[in-house]
Design a protein around this motif. Structure first.
Motif, PDB file in Angstrom:
ATOM      1  N   ALA A   3      43.431  54.609  -6.447  1.00  0.00           N
ATOM      2  CA  ALA A   3      43.616  53.198  -6.077  1.00  0.00           C
ATOM      3  C   ALA A   3      45.059  52.927  -5.668  1.00  0.00           C
ATOM      4  N   LEU A   4      45.990  53.486  -6.437  1.00  0.00           N
ATOM      5  CA  LEU A   4      47.414  53.260  -6.126  1.00  0.00           C
ATOM      6  C   LEU A   4      47.765  53.887  -4.780  1.00  0.00           C
ATOM      7  N   SER A   5      47.338  55.117  -4.564  1.00  0.00           N
ATOM      8  CA  SER A   5      47.750  55.795  -3.339  1.00  0.00           C
ATOM      9  C   SER A   5      47.120  55.144  -2.111  1.00  0.00           C
ATOM     10  N   GLU A   6      45.905  54.622  -2.243  1.00  0.00           N
ATOM     11  CA  GLU A   6      45.256  53.894  -1.127  1.00  0.00           C
ATOM     12  C   GLU A   6      46.106  52.694  -0.682  1.00  0.00           C
ATOM     13  N   ASN A   7      46.843  52.122  -1.633  1.00  0.00           N
ATOM     14  CA  ASN A   7      47.613  50.913  -1.338  1.00  0.00           C
ATOM     15  C   ASN A   7      49.126  51.161  -1.314  1.00  0.00           C
ATOM     16  N   ASN A   8      49.507  52.434  -1.252  1.00  0.00           N
ATOM     17  CA  ASN A   8      50.934  52.807  -1.233  1.00  0.00           C
ATOM     18  C   ASN A   8      51.703  52.191  -2.395  1.00  0.00           C
ATOM     19  N   LEU A   9      51.081  52.230  -3.561  1.00  0.00           N
ATOM     20  CA  LEU A   9      51.739  51.694  -4.757  1.00  0.00           C
ATOM     21  C   LEU A   9      51.914  52.822  -5.767  1.00  0.00           C
ATOM     22  N   LYS A  10      52.781  52.540  -6.776  1.00  0.00           N
ATOM     23  CA  LYS A  10      53.068  53.564  -7.792  1.00  0.00           C
ATOM     24  C   LYS A  10      52.670  53.042  -9.177  1.00  0.00           C
ATOM     25  N   THR A  11      52.610  53.938 -10.122  1.00  0.00           N
ATOM     26  CA  THR A  11      52.251  53.516 -11.485  1.00  0.00           C
ATOM     27  C   THR A  11      53.248  52.475 -12.012  1.00  0.00           C
ATOM     28  N   THR A  12      54.513  52.575 -11.573  1.00  0.00           N
ATOM     29  CA  THR A  12      55.528  51.619 -12.034  1.00  0.00           C
ATOM     30  C   THR A  12      55.270  50.212 -11.471  1.00  0.00           C
ATOM     31  N   ASP A  13      54.452  50.102 -10.427  1.00  0.00           N
ATOM     32  CA  ASP A  13      54.140  48.776  -9.858  1.00  0.00           C
ATOM     33  C   ASP A  13      53.084  48.036 -10.674  1.00  0.00           C
ATOM     34  N   ILE A  14      52.345  48.768 -11.507  1.00  0.00           N
ATOM     35  CA  ILE A  14      51.258  48.122 -12.276  1.00  0.00           C
ATOM     36  C   ILE A  14      51.860  47.181 -13.323  1.00  0.00           C
ATOM     37  N   ASP A  15      51.459  45.899 -13.268  1.00  0.00           N
ATOM     38  CA  ASP A  15      51.883  44.979 -14.334  1.00  0.00           C
ATOM     39  C   ASP A  15      50.990  45.144 -15.550  1.00  0.00           C
ATOM     40  N   LEU A  16      49.687  45.298 -15.320  1.00  0.00           N
ATOM     41  CA  LEU A  16      48.796  45.501 -16.469  1.00  0.00           C
ATOM     42  C   LEU A  16      47.593  46.359 -16.075  1.00  0.00           C
TER      43      LEU A  16
END
Ligand code: COA
Length: 348
Positions: free
Chosen positions: A258-271
């Motif tokens: 899910a993160l890689s599909e949206n170019n996001l990282k684990t550190t971007d997760i708020d919850l």
């Protein structure tokens, strides 16, 4: 194209609290064993006679509908996720339609066990993106307590599960940092029977001729035999270690997807709200993703594993506790029987 957002959320858990200590009255177990292996301290059980899966779902739905600023008559589609329906058929969604006096809208039950809510969310997301529906009610509700084996024979399963319901109303949104970014659904049926309730089902005849007193007749008679109850095969079966091993691989995998599909990282997760399968599984996932304690929400300690209800209950509790704010990046992830698993990434 519009995105879909969670416009309202609610949950309901029964008042009856059963602590680990309470369960020692029925089976050979201990608070120490249950806490150490699962993290669970207590769970809720619906009224044994008078409260159904649909009754609990309706209570959660009423709160979600009110918080979405809408009415039951505005709901244009219902999705109900459960493995413990009121009836073998019809499903629970039509019972909700009746109970809430809704219009004659589509009503769908899905049977994806612990990942049922994530599957439901994904289905609702597609319908809203295409513009087909604008107010979708999703309910995850379970009454496990009516069917589990509360003797020592069933202890490895029955101590884990609890009853409850959660619900959301999904609506369209145009806002950039709001709504569902993507959902990811998976399955692998190779180990379908490692976590399963086989009866009642059309596979009931397989191997039955090897049992004494089986109903040897030309047709029928296989819905449930007294022996299935006596020998325990009528109850859910779980190979706990097989489930554990697969879950700790698939949870991180589907979150990374899910993160890689949206170019996001684990550190971007708020919850991160993982399906509340077992606290040890959640902690394993947290460690493998290197997430801080405040990035992961767990409430299995109070409710046990409520299967399709666990994510909406946890999401609602986290939101009510002020742990989710507008614009936060929320990751939902689930794994369960089938095996099926999935994730959803969304801005609140
Ligand atoms: N209380 C006390 N003892 C229990 C018990 C209970 N409730 N349940 C099982 N035991 C006993 C077993 O009989 C066994 O005894 P033995 O060694 O004398 O044979 C012993 O505890 C170990 O059993 P085992 O099944 O090997 O334990 P485990 O370490 O695998 O833990 C689970 C069992 C179910 C807690 C663990 O496998 C697990 O968490 N699996 C994942 C389950 C899950 O998340 N399911 C939800 C899926 S969505």
């Amino acid at each position: 194209m519009k995105k879909s957002k969670i416009a309202g959320i609610g949950y309901y858990v029964p008042d009856n609290i059963y602590t680990n200590e309470d369960l020692t009255k029925f089976m050979d177990t201990s608070d120490e064993w249950i806490t150490e292996r699962t993290g669970i301290k207590e769970r809720r059980y619906a009224d044994r006679l008078d409260e159904t899966t649909t009754d609990m779902g309706v209570k959660a739905a009423k709160t979600a509908i009110e918080r979405a600023g809408t009415t039951a008559q505005d709901i244009d589609f219902i999705i109900f996720a459960t493995l413990s329906p009121d009836y073998y058929f019809p499903g629970c969604a039509v019972l909700v339609q009746r109970e809430l006096k809704m219009k004659e809208v589509g009503a769908l039950d899905i049977r994806n066990q612990c990942s049922g809510f994530v599957y439901a969310l994904s289905i609702a997301d597609q319908f809203i993106k295409t513009g087909m529906y604008k107010n979708i009610l999703i309910i995850g509700s379970e009454k496990h307590s009516f069917a589990l084996d509360y003797s020592t024979r069933g202890r490895s399963i029955s101590v884990i599960f609890g009853d409850g319901a959660g619900a959301v109303v999904m609506q369209p949104t145009d806002k950039k940092e709001q709504g569902i970014l993507s959902t990811h659904l998976h399955s692998d049926g190779e180990e379908a029977e490692k976590l399963a309730m086989i009866y009642p089902g059309s596979a009931a005849g397989k191997g039955l001729e090897n049992r004494p007193n089986w109903p040897d007749q030309e047709l029928g008679g296989l819905l449930m035999t007294p022996e299935m109850l006596e020998d325990g095969s009528a109850y859910p079966y779980m190979d706990g270690q097989a489930v554990f091993k697969k879950a700790v691989v698939k949870f991180p995998e589907v979150i990374h997807e899910a993160l890689s599909e949206n170019n996001l990282k684990t550190t971007d997760i708020d919850l991160l709200i993982p399906h509340q399968a077992n606290l040890r599984i959640s902690q394993f996932v947290q460690r493998s993703l290197k997430l801080r304690d405040d990035q992961v929400f767990n409430n299995i300690q109070k409710y046990g594993n409520t299967t399709a209800a666990s994510i909406p209950i946890a999401l609602c509790e986290a939101w009510e506790q002020g742990k989710i704010k507008e614009g936060d990046l929320i990751c939902l992830a689930a794994f369960g029987a089938g095996f099926t698993w999935g994730s959803a990434l969304l801005y609140w």
